[in-house]
Structures are given as C-alpha cells and as structure tokens.
Motif scaffolding. Structure first.
Motif, PDB file in Angstrom:
ATOM      1  N   TYR A 122      13.920  -0.024  -4.281  1.00 28.24           N
ATOM      2  CA  TYR A 122      13.977   0.644  -3.095  1.00 28.24           C
ATOM      3  C   TYR A 122      13.349   0.627  -2.054  1.00 28.24           C
ATOM      4  CZ  TYR A 122      15.531   4.987  -0.467  1.00 28.24           C
ATOM      5  OH  TYR A 122      16.263   5.668   0.539  1.00 28.24           O
ATOM      6  N   VAL A 123      13.767   0.143  -0.823  1.00 28.90           N
ATOM      7  CA  VAL A 123      13.123  -0.251   0.330  1.00 28.90           C
ATOM      8  C   VAL A 123      13.077   0.705   1.632  1.00 28.90           C
ATOM      9  CG1 VAL A 123      12.734  -2.196   2.015  1.00 28.90           C
ATOM     10  CG2 VAL A 123      13.431  -2.687  -0.322  1.00 28.90           C
ATOM     11  N   ILE A 124      12.198   1.036   2.068  1.00 31.14           N
ATOM     12  CA  ILE A 124      12.344   2.031   3.363  1.00 31.14           C
ATOM     13  C   ILE A 124      11.879   1.124   4.490  1.00 31.14           C
ATOM     14  CG2 ILE A 124      11.388   4.004   4.382  1.00 31.14           C
ATOM     15  CD1 ILE A 124      11.567   5.297   1.676  1.00 31.14           C
ATOM     16  N   LYS A 155      21.097   4.062   3.479  1.00 31.47           N
ATOM     17  CA  LYS A 155      21.071   5.289   4.047  1.00 31.47           C
ATOM     18  C   LYS A 155      20.237   5.263   5.452  1.00 31.47           C
ATOM     19  CE  LYS A 155      21.504   7.655  -0.301  1.00 31.47           C
ATOM     20  NZ  LYS A 155      20.902   8.675  -0.980  1.00 31.47           N
ATOM     21  N   ARG A 156      20.574   6.199   6.492  1.00 33.81           N
ATOM     22  CA  ARG A 156      19.914   6.168   7.761  1.00 33.81           C
ATOM     23  C   ARG A 156      19.433   7.937   8.038  1.00 33.81           C
ATOM     24  NH1 ARG A 156      23.893   2.551  11.613  1.00 33.81           N
ATOM     25  NH2 ARG A 156      24.906   1.357  10.128  1.00 33.81           N
ATOM     26  N   GLY A 179      16.754   3.442   4.285  1.00 31.97           N
ATOM     27  CA  GLY A 179      16.439   3.323   2.966  1.00 31.97           C
ATOM     28  C   GLY A 179      17.561   2.467   2.469  1.00 31.97           C
ATOM     29  N   PHE A 180      17.376   1.596   1.323  1.00 32.62           N
ATOM     30  CA  PHE A 180      18.171   0.954   0.577  1.00 32.62           C
ATOM     31  C   PHE A 180      17.884   0.029  -0.452  1.00 32.62           C
ATOM     32  CE2 PHE A 180      16.712  -1.737   4.076  1.00 32.62           C
ATOM     33  CZ  PHE A 180      16.097  -2.777   3.395  1.00 32.62           C
ATOM     34  N   PHE A 219       7.838   0.639   2.774  1.00 26.19           N
ATOM     35  CA  PHE A 219       7.648   0.497   1.234  1.00 26.19           C
ATOM     36  C   PHE A 219       8.666  -0.628   0.580  1.00 26.19           C
ATOM     37  CE2 PHE A 219       6.988   5.200   2.234  1.00 26.19           C
ATOM     38  CZ  PHE A 219       5.467   5.228   1.755  1.00 26.19           C
ATOM     39  N   TYR A 220       8.386  -0.988  -0.336  1.00 22.76           N
ATOM     40  CA  TYR A 220       9.138  -1.919  -1.116  1.00 22.76           C
ATOM     41  C   TYR A 220       9.122  -1.679  -2.611  1.00 22.76           C
ATOM     42  CZ  TYR A 220      11.842  -6.071  -2.287  1.00 22.76           C
ATOM     43  OH  TYR A 220      12.872  -6.959  -3.026  1.00 22.76           O
ATOM     44  N   GLY A 221       9.616  -0.637  -2.894  1.00 25.11           N
ATOM     45  CA  GLY A 221       9.465  -0.126  -4.625  1.00 25.11           C
ATOM     46  C   GLY A 221       8.170   0.439  -4.381  1.00 25.11           C
ATOM     47  N   ASP A 222       7.530  -0.187  -5.559  1.00 29.43           N
ATOM     48  CA  ASP A 222       6.015   0.249  -5.791  1.00 29.43           C
ATOM     49  C   ASP A 222       4.974  -1.018  -5.598  1.00 29.43           C
ATOM     50  OD1 ASP A 222       6.639   3.094  -6.643  1.00 29.43           O
ATOM     51  OD2 ASP A 222       6.974   2.110  -8.890  1.00 29.43           O
ATOM     52  N   GLN A 223       5.499  -1.946  -4.924  1.00 28.02           N
ATOM     53  CA  GLN A 223       5.018  -3.092  -4.753  1.00 28.02           C
ATOM     54  C   GLN A 223       3.548  -2.904  -3.771  1.00 28.02           C
ATOM     55  OE1 GLN A 223       6.458  -7.044  -4.344  1.00 28.02           O
ATOM     56  NE2 GLN A 223       8.417  -6.601  -5.410  1.00 28.02           N
ATOM     57  N   VAL A 224       2.627  -3.496  -4.198  1.00 32.51           N
ATOM     58  CA  VAL A 224       1.609  -3.774  -3.254  1.00 32.51           C
ATOM     59  C   VAL A 224       1.227  -5.132  -2.758  1.00 32.51           C
ATOM     60  CG1 VAL A 224      -0.995  -3.305  -2.732  1.00 32.51           C
ATOM     61  CG2 VAL A 224       0.493  -1.541  -4.123  1.00 32.51           C
ATOM     62  N   ILE A 225       1.370  -5.384  -1.293  1.00 28.48           N
ATOM     63  CA  ILE A 225       1.191  -6.843  -0.844  1.00 28.48           C
ATOM     64  C   ILE A 225       0.230  -6.627   0.298  1.00 28.48           C
ATOM     65  CG2 ILE A 225       2.333  -8.687   0.216  1.00 28.48           C
ATOM     66  CD1 ILE A 225       4.829  -7.884  -1.032  1.00 28.48           C
ATOM     67  N   MET A 226      -0.655  -7.587   0.026  1.00 26.03           N
ATOM     68  CA  MET A 226      -1.807  -7.606   1.078  1.00 26.03           C
ATOM     69  C   MET A 226      -1.964  -8.989   1.520  1.00 26.03           C
ATOM     70  SD  MET A 226      -3.133  -4.535   1.049  1.00 26.03           S
ATOM     71  CE  MET A 226      -4.491  -4.525   1.872  1.00 26.03           C
ATOM     72  N   LYS A 227      -1.162  -9.581   2.726  1.00 24.85           N
ATOM     73  CA  LYS A 227      -1.255 -10.766   3.086  1.00 24.85           C
ATOM     74  C   LYS A 227      -1.395 -10.704   4.555  1.00 24.85           C
ATOM     75  CE  LYS A 227      -0.645 -13.203  -0.727  1.00 24.85           C
ATOM     76  NZ  LYS A 227      -1.677 -14.184  -1.256  1.00 24.85           N
TER      77      LYS A 227
END
Length: 270
Positions: A122-124, A155-156, A179-180, A219-227
C-alpha cells in the motif's frame, strides 16, 4: 531469500484467441519460482512452517483449467495473483506459462511467457500545485498515476488549499494525497512519477519554490529507504499539515494538524 520451485506442472486449459482453442482446449505447462524470506521449516522440520506445495498446485490447476481468456500473458498474471493470495509468506515469484501446441504455422518447440511479480504494497503519495490551473494539474497527475499498469485500488483524498511552507512569498497551494496498491519497485515508481511531473512542466529551480506539480512518495508499505534520491517514509511528512490533513482520509496518522499553517477544504471527495 529462499526459493521453492514447482516445475513443469501440466494442465488442460482453454486459454486462446481462436474458437477451437476455447472449445477443445489444449495442454499448458506451468512452472513457479516462489521466494520466501528464510523458510522457517528449514529449522523446525514442520509442514506448517513452509509453503504448502499441494495447495499451490491445486490453486494453479483451478486457475488454468477455469480460464477462458485469450492470452497466456493474462493467464500468467492470474496465476501470480492467486498464488500470492494463497500464502502471505511468498514475497515475490516468477511464473512461466508454456503453450506447446500453439496454433502457429512453423517449426518451434513451444511458446511461453515468463513474468515476475512481487507482493503488492500500500503506497501513499502527496500531490501539490500552486502554478497555473492548480486543480487541473492535480487531477491530470492523479489520472496519469491511476493509469500506470500495476497500480490498483486507487483512492483520492479531498483537495485542500494550503499556506506555503519554507518560501512564503508565493501563491497558496492545492494539496491532496492518493493511496493505492502496487508491486512496482519504489525506484521504478519514482521514475514514473518524474515522467508525470515532467509532462506537467515541473521545474526544480528554487527549493520549496512554486511548481505546477509536486508528487512525493510518503509511504511504501512498511519499507524504510534512506538513499540520496529517495527517502521513505518521506522526511518531515508528520510535521506538515498540507500532508497530514488529506493523509488522514487514507491512513490513521494520529495528529492531523502539526503546524500553524492555514489549511482549508477546497474540494470534498468521498
């Protein structure tokens, strides 16, 4: 990452573009590679701690034998969707569908399609605009996002008019969130977002400056990205009312107005 392979399963199916294919059917061969993050059964030797091969086999059989579609590409997608729904431990998979008796004149061993899919997250996203026709910019960007293959259940949130943050001497923004669900990789999604921004003539000349459109991955699910090129969750999202106010329509984020910036409802959307 561990891999389970179900190789060369044979089923009779009716997928095909021609009438006789749908009527008479033919043989299809399906192979799966299923990727699981450390199969617990390796350590416990318990059947319940690994993917149930028999259940996966029956799920694929049900999809192939029941399909009445035209393309094996579509059949492969249906198999992927079904298998990923059968066991949440499968994070991604590869499907190969082989059609050995494809109705093509010529010498060949078989026609086959291979696709790779991952579990949908699920992405927001946050969208903002304060140049030109602000609402049209938002709507155009949303429509382009929703049409991207691999994005579903779009969803909007409502659209809000918001006071600028950072550089205050500029027009008020319109902001919203969408969100989608998607299996598009985060960096690939970012590339697609940049294409949409460029199509709407987005420029990056002034930090926090005016723009026709700005699209950020919150948000991208529960992912944590630090780039350097991508940080998820988006930094400072929880400190910006232009994000949290529309975001609360899609996700429970607690405090909905963390700063003193003006935010007013512009267009309500269910």
């Amino acid at each position: 990452m561990d891999k389970i392979t179900l190789s060369k399963m044979e089923f009779d199916g009716h997928t095909g573009c021609l009438d006789f294919e749908k009527k008479d059917g033919q043989k299809f061969i399906v192979s799966l590679d299923l990727f699981v993050d450390r199969i617990k059964g390796c350590y416990t030797d318990e059947l319940s701690d690994t993917v149930d091969y028999a259940n996966i086999y029956e799920a694929v059989k049900e999809v192939v034998t029941g399909d009445k579609g035209n393309l094996i590409e579509s059949l492969a997608q249906k198999i992927s969707d079904r298998v990923l729904s059968e066991d949440k431990r499968i994070s991604r998979m590869k499907v190969t569908v082989t059609k050995p008796n494809a109705p093509i004149t010529g010498v060949f061993d078989a026609m086959e399609v291979t696709i790779e899919r991952r579990r949908k997250e699920y992405v927001i996203l946050s969208l903002g605009s304060n140049l030109g026709d602000r609402e049209n910019n938002i709507l155009t960007a949303e429509d382009a996002l929703e049409k991207i293959p691999g994005i579903t259940e779009f969803k909007r949130a409502s659209i809000y008019e918001t006071e600028p943050v950072g550089l205050e001497d500029q027009p008020y923004f319109l902001n919203t969130c969408v969100g989608f669900y998607t299996d598009i990789e985060p960096f690939d999604l970012l590339d697609k977002i940049h294409v949409i921004e460029n199509d709407l003539l987005r420029t990056r000349e002034i930090h926090w400056g005016p723009r026709t459109i700005d699209i950020d991955i919150i948000f991208y699910g529960d992912q944590v990205i630090m780039k350097p090129e991508l940080t998820i969750p988006h930094p400072r999202w929880n400190l910006r009312s232009f994000v949290t106010v529309p975001l609360r329509e899609l996700k429970d984020v607690g405090q909905d107005h963390p700063d003193d910036k003006e935010v007013s409802l512009y267009r309500k959307r269910e």
